[in-house]
Design a protein around this motif. Structure first.
Motif, PDB file in Angstrom:
ATOM      1  N   LEU A  78      -4.395  -0.533  15.201  1.00 21.14           N
ATOM      2  CA  LEU A  78      -4.171   1.049  14.887  1.00 21.14           C
ATOM      3  C   LEU A  78      -3.306   1.238  13.964  1.00 21.14           C
ATOM      4  CD1 LEU A  78      -5.094   3.556  15.693  1.00 21.14           C
ATOM      5  CD2 LEU A  78      -3.734   3.683  17.887  1.00 21.14           C
ATOM      6  N   GLN A  79      -1.939   0.367  14.070  1.00 19.37           N
ATOM      7  CA  GLN A  79      -0.786   0.676  13.202  1.00 19.37           C
ATOM      8  C   GLN A  79      -1.262   0.167  11.875  1.00 19.37           C
ATOM      9  OE1 GLN A  79       2.474  -1.694  14.196  1.00 19.37           O
ATOM     10  NE2 GLN A  79       3.939  -0.597  13.055  1.00 19.37           N
ATOM     11  N   ALA A  80      -2.040  -0.794  11.608  1.00 19.13           N
ATOM     12  CA  ALA A  80      -2.239  -0.801  10.283  1.00 19.13           C
ATOM     13  C   ALA A  80      -3.192  -0.018   9.462  1.00 19.13           C
ATOM     14  CB  ALA A  80      -2.878  -2.597  10.115  1.00 19.13           C
ATOM     15  N   VAL A  81      -4.208   0.513  10.393  1.00 20.85           N
ATOM     16  CA  VAL A  81      -5.049   1.542   9.750  1.00 20.85           C
ATOM     17  C   VAL A  81      -3.986   2.886   9.645  1.00 20.85           C
ATOM     18  CG1 VAL A  81      -7.042   3.079  10.332  1.00 20.85           C
ATOM     19  CG2 VAL A  81      -6.984   0.680  10.995  1.00 20.85           C
ATOM     20  N   VAL A  82      -3.388   3.263  10.315  1.00 24.25           N
ATOM     21  CA  VAL A  82      -2.658   4.590  10.027  1.00 24.25           C
ATOM     22  C   VAL A  82      -1.756   4.203   8.969  1.00 24.25           C
ATOM     23  CG1 VAL A  82      -0.807   5.915  10.918  1.00 24.25           C
ATOM     24  CG2 VAL A  82      -2.717   5.342  12.497  1.00 24.25           C
ATOM     25  N   HIS A 120      -3.691   4.580   5.640  1.00 23.18           N
ATOM     26  CA  HIS A 120      -3.712   6.137   5.165  1.00 23.18           C
ATOM     27  C   HIS A 120      -2.368   6.859   4.897  1.00 23.18           C
ATOM     28  CE1 HIS A 120      -8.122   5.947   6.008  1.00 23.18           C
ATOM     29  NE2 HIS A 120      -7.937   5.144   7.244  1.00 23.18           N
ATOM     30  N   VAL A 121      -1.366   6.382   5.398  1.00 23.99           N
ATOM     31  CA  VAL A 121      -0.081   7.265   4.887  1.00 23.99           C
ATOM     32  C   VAL A 121       0.229   6.565   3.646  1.00 23.99           C
ATOM     33  CG1 VAL A 121       2.350   7.087   5.244  1.00 23.99           C
ATOM     34  CG2 VAL A 121       0.974   7.036   7.426  1.00 23.99           C
ATOM     35  N   VAL A 122       0.024   5.563   3.145  1.00 22.18           N
ATOM     36  CA  VAL A 122       0.362   4.890   1.728  1.00 22.18           C
ATOM     37  C   VAL A 122      -0.658   5.926   0.960  1.00 22.18           C
ATOM     38  CG1 VAL A 122       0.272   3.055   0.073  1.00 22.18           C
ATOM     39  CG2 VAL A 122       1.301   2.935   2.463  1.00 22.18           C
ATOM     40  N   THR A 123      -1.879   5.997   1.353  1.00 27.21           N
ATOM     41  CA  THR A 123      -2.966   6.709   0.312  1.00 27.21           C
ATOM     42  C   THR A 123      -2.433   8.122   0.151  1.00 27.21           C
ATOM     43  OG1 THR A 123      -4.512   5.135   1.202  1.00 27.21           O
ATOM     44  CG2 THR A 123      -5.456   7.289   0.009  1.00 27.21           C
TER      45      THR A 123
END
Length: 80
Positions: free
Chosen positions: A54-58, A61-64
């Motif tokens: 979950l941390q990797a997915v978030v 998206h934050v970087v994007t």
């Protein structure tokens, strides 16, 4: 009055003078306890793996979103 210091052990074990040995009942309880600990650790490891995913997915998206905002601000500053 002072007491003389001795190096001899001042404690007793439950073996009451006989060699300490583990019983079959104690081994059985120890085995059950270890199985229980392994089962809990397995659940914790699955939970931690889910949190890491979950941390990797978030983070992706934050970087994007940060990149898109930067590009949008750059485009608006060029136009205006």
């Amino acid at each position: 009055m002072s007491h003389p210091f001795t190096l001899a052990s001042a404690w007793d074990t439950s073996s009451v003078g006989e060699p300490a040995d583990i019983s079959l009942l104690e081994l059985s309880h120890l085995g059950e306890h270890l199985e229980h600990c392994v089962a809990l650790r397995g659940q914790l490891e699955r939970f931690l793996a889910g949190v890491a995913w979950l941390q990797a997915v978030v983070a992706e998206h934050v970087v994007t979103v940060a990149l898109l905002i930067t590009l949008l601000v750059g485009a608006v500053s060029l136009v205006g």
